[in-house]
Write a protein that holds these residues in place. Structure first.
Motif, PDB file in Angstrom:
ATOM      1  N   GLY A  80       0.833  -1.201  -0.064  1.00 26.01           N
ATOM      2  CA  GLY A  80      -0.033  -0.027  -0.050  1.00 26.01           C
ATOM      3  C   GLY A  80       0.875   1.107  -0.116  1.00 26.01           C
ATOM      4  O   GLY A  80       0.113   2.137  -0.117  1.00 26.01           O
ATOM      5  N   LEU A  81       2.120   1.083  -0.046  1.00 29.04           N
ATOM      6  CA  LEU A  81       2.946   2.225   0.064  1.00 29.04           C
ATOM      7  C   LEU A  81       3.803   2.233  -1.022  1.00 29.04           C
ATOM      8  O   LEU A  81       4.206   1.185  -1.667  1.00 29.04           O
ATOM      9  CB  LEU A  81       3.912   2.437   1.302  1.00 29.04           C
ATOM     10  CG  LEU A  81       3.079   2.334   2.757  1.00 29.04           C
ATOM     11  CD1 LEU A  81       4.137   2.603   3.802  1.00 29.04           C
ATOM     12  CD2 LEU A  81       2.225   3.933   2.717  1.00 29.04           C
ATOM     13  N   PRO A  82       4.393   3.505  -1.522  1.00 28.87           N
ATOM     14  CA  PRO A  82       5.179   3.687  -2.755  1.00 28.87           C
ATOM     15  C   PRO A  82       6.428   2.889  -2.322  1.00 28.87           C
ATOM     16  O   PRO A  82       6.866   2.628  -1.416  1.00 28.87           O
ATOM     17  CB  PRO A  82       5.654   4.929  -2.789  1.00 28.87           C
ATOM     18  CG  PRO A  82       4.429   5.852  -2.084  1.00 28.87           C
ATOM     19  CD  PRO A  82       3.986   4.858  -1.016  1.00 28.87           C
ATOM     20  N   ARG A 297      -3.997   7.422   0.699  1.00 26.30           N
ATOM     21  CA  ARG A 297      -3.672   8.199  -0.393  1.00 26.30           C
ATOM     22  C   ARG A 297      -2.145   7.639  -0.991  1.00 26.30           C
ATOM     23  O   ARG A 297      -1.633   8.331  -1.768  1.00 26.30           O
ATOM     24  CB  ARG A 297      -3.346   9.648   0.075  1.00 26.30           C
ATOM     25  CG  ARG A 297      -4.763  10.515   0.654  1.00 26.30           C
ATOM     26  CD  ARG A 297      -4.549  11.696   0.528  1.00 26.30           C
ATOM     27  NE  ARG A 297      -3.259  12.196   1.570  1.00 26.30           N
ATOM     28  CZ  ARG A 297      -3.721  12.576   2.796  1.00 26.30           C
ATOM     29  NH1 ARG A 297      -4.970  12.499   3.352  1.00 26.30           N
ATOM     30  NH2 ARG A 297      -2.688  12.818   3.678  1.00 26.30           N
ATOM     31  N   GLY A 298      -1.771   6.554  -0.093  1.00 28.94           N
ATOM     32  CA  GLY A 298      -0.208   6.133  -0.600  1.00 28.94           C
ATOM     33  C   GLY A 298       0.679   6.719  -0.061  1.00 28.94           C
ATOM     34  O   GLY A 298       1.925   6.674  -0.487  1.00 28.94           O
ATOM     35  N   GLN A 299       0.466   7.610   1.072  1.00 25.49           N
ATOM     36  CA  GLN A 299       1.605   8.352   1.722  1.00 25.49           C
ATOM     37  C   GLN A 299       1.855   7.809   3.133  1.00 25.49           C
ATOM     38  O   GLN A 299       1.002   7.307   3.751  1.00 25.49           O
ATOM     39  CB  GLN A 299       1.182   9.840   1.688  1.00 25.49           C
ATOM     40  CG  GLN A 299       0.978  10.594   0.320  1.00 25.49           C
ATOM     41  CD  GLN A 299       0.496  11.963   0.591  1.00 25.49           C
ATOM     42  OE1 GLN A 299      -0.096  12.219   1.666  1.00 25.49           O
ATOM     43  NE2 GLN A 299       0.633  12.587  -0.515  1.00 25.49           N
ATOM     44  N   TRP A 300       3.008   8.099   3.652  1.00 27.58           N
ATOM     45  CA  TRP A 300       3.441   7.565   4.968  1.00 27.58           C
ATOM     46  C   TRP A 300       3.741   8.858   5.819  1.00 27.58           C
ATOM     47  O   TRP A 300       4.600   9.469   5.545  1.00 27.58           O
ATOM     48  CB  TRP A 300       4.760   6.731   4.727  1.00 27.58           C
ATOM     49  CG  TRP A 300       5.211   6.401   6.081  1.00 27.58           C
ATOM     50  CD1 TRP A 300       6.428   6.755   6.798  1.00 27.58           C
ATOM     51  CD2 TRP A 300       4.776   5.295   7.013  1.00 27.58           C
ATOM     52  NE1 TRP A 300       6.390   6.182   7.847  1.00 27.58           N
ATOM     53  CE2 TRP A 300       5.691   5.172   8.185  1.00 27.58           C
ATOM     54  CE3 TRP A 300       3.600   4.477   6.902  1.00 27.58           C
ATOM     55  CZ2 TRP A 300       5.256   4.487   9.374  1.00 27.58           C
ATOM     56  CZ3 TRP A 300       3.303   3.726   7.872  1.00 27.58           C
ATOM     57  CH2 TRP A 300       4.225   3.739   9.236  1.00 27.58           C
TER      58      TRP A 300
END
Length: 388
Positions: A80-82, A297-300
């Motif tokens: 789920g993350l880049p 949003r795919g951000q950490w």
């Protein structure tokens, strides 16, 4: 690519900044905790981060104009993350970067934080070549990635490689959290302890463990048993992140940690460093949790999830920890004049947060690592307790 003719097995003599070497079927794995210490904690987070060779480097003298590293890396992927940047290998001559590159191949560890699972997909070793090196005899340093585990197989070259002995530099042992480990820095020589060590002219052993600066007794015993001319401990943020203890336990735990280190280093200059600024945890306790809206949003990003009202009942914040550590050092200095305190806000404070905000709310980026490293060197090595 034509194979290089000389193979050099990787031995302890070539490795600097390592605590222990584990022999494997392929080669060696550098560790930053000894096996007996690793056996005392079953936390997979600690097992992962201590095997990431932050601050570990290969050093050799050679006339070679081409050098290869054969190794098997383990890179991480978070569902789920880049994609994370690949670990960087940096070859230096003195303070000059000759080349930097990533290693191909390797295992892939897929971590699903929501499910609490980790699955490893096996991969093959890779070879990384550094060519067109300067002619003549030279001393080279190959920094291993600070945030990617690696099994070292061999060095290959077109001329013999000779191990570099430890030399006359003072030995600096540092323990801290993911910020000391390297957090969001883009290269291993760019983490703040490496920058500070270069500025101070000292030999670094980095015991910065992401998420794991938790006053574990086996870490204190590891520091106690290591050769060290200078020792620093950067404590506090992980105690809040994990919501690990209350104020009643903090002081005695730090005293015990220091007592253990002093068993092996009764007079060694020792600097206790409190946390740098982290706005979300200055007055709000932990635990620290992922920002679920940012994850969607795919951000950490990270959030402080505690209740400030609970500070009155003993929960820890960074402000509470700084006061406690400062008072503790003042108390102990009456009997231990070689113990010193550095307020982490002198390394990164409110004005710095406005100019260089922490990208995920907790961890510094490369520019901030440089700022912290330069300031630490000025405080500790140039003007301060570890002065030349």
């Amino acid at each position: 690519m034509t194979p290089l003719p000389i193979a050099t097995p990787i031995t302890a003599a070539l490795l600097h900044g390592v605590v222990e070497i584990e022999s494997t079927a392929l080669g060696v794995v550098p560790h930053r905790l000894p096996a007996w210490a690793r056996a005392q904690c079953g936390d997979p987070q600690l097992a992962m981060v201590e095997a990431q060779p932050s601050g570990v480097r290969l050093m050799f003298r050679t006339r070679a104009t081409a050098v290869e590293l054969e190794a098997l890396r383990t890179r991480r992927r978070y569902v789920g993350l880049p994609a994370r940047p690949d670990g960087m290998y940096v070859l230096m001559q003195g303070d000059q970067v000759l080349a930097q590159a990533t290693l191909p191949g390797g295992h892939v560890l897929t971590i699903d934080m929501a499910a609490g699972s980790a699955v490893r997909e096996a991969g093959a070793p890779g070879v990384l070549r550094f060519g067109a090196l300067p002619e003549g005899e030279k001393t080279l340093t190959l920094w291993l990635p600070h945030d990617e585990a690696v099994e070292l197989i061999a060095l290959h070259s077109d001329a013999p490689l000779h191990a570099v002995p430890a030399g006359t530099q003072r030995r600096w042992v540092h323990h801290g959290s993911s910020i000391s480990h390297g957090s969001n820095a883009t290269a291993p020589h760019a983490i703040w302890p490496a920058i500070a060590a270069a500025r101070g002219g000292v030999a670094l052993t980095n015991l910065g463990f992401g998420g794991s600066a938790l006053l574990d007794p086996f870490v204190a015993r590891t520091v106690r048993d290591l050769p060290a001319d200078l020792i620093s401990l950067k404590l506090g943020i992980n105690l809040v992140n994990m919501d690990l203890m209350r104020l009643r336990a903090l002081g005695p735990a730090v005293h015990g940690f220091l007592d253990t280190i002093r068993e092996g280093h009764p007079d060694t200059p020792l600097l206790l460093v409190s946390p740098i600024l982290c706005p979300m945890h200055e007055t709000t306790p932990g635990p620290t949790l992922p920002d679920t809206a940012a994850l969607a949003r795919g951000q950490w990003r990270l959030l402080a999830s505690g209740d400030p009202a609970e500070v009155a009942r003993g929960k820890l914040t960074l402000q509470v920890i700084r006061r406690t550590l400062a008072d503790l050092v003042a108390q102990r200095r009456t009997q231990d004049p070689n113990l010193h305190y550095l307020d982490g806000l002198a390394l990164y404070g409110q004005a710095d947060a406005e100019a260089l905000p922490l990208p995920d709310g907790l961890h510094p980026d490369t520019a901030t690592h440089r700022l912290i490293g330069e300031r630490f060197a000025a405080h500790a090595f140039v003007e301060g307790v570890f002065g030349r």
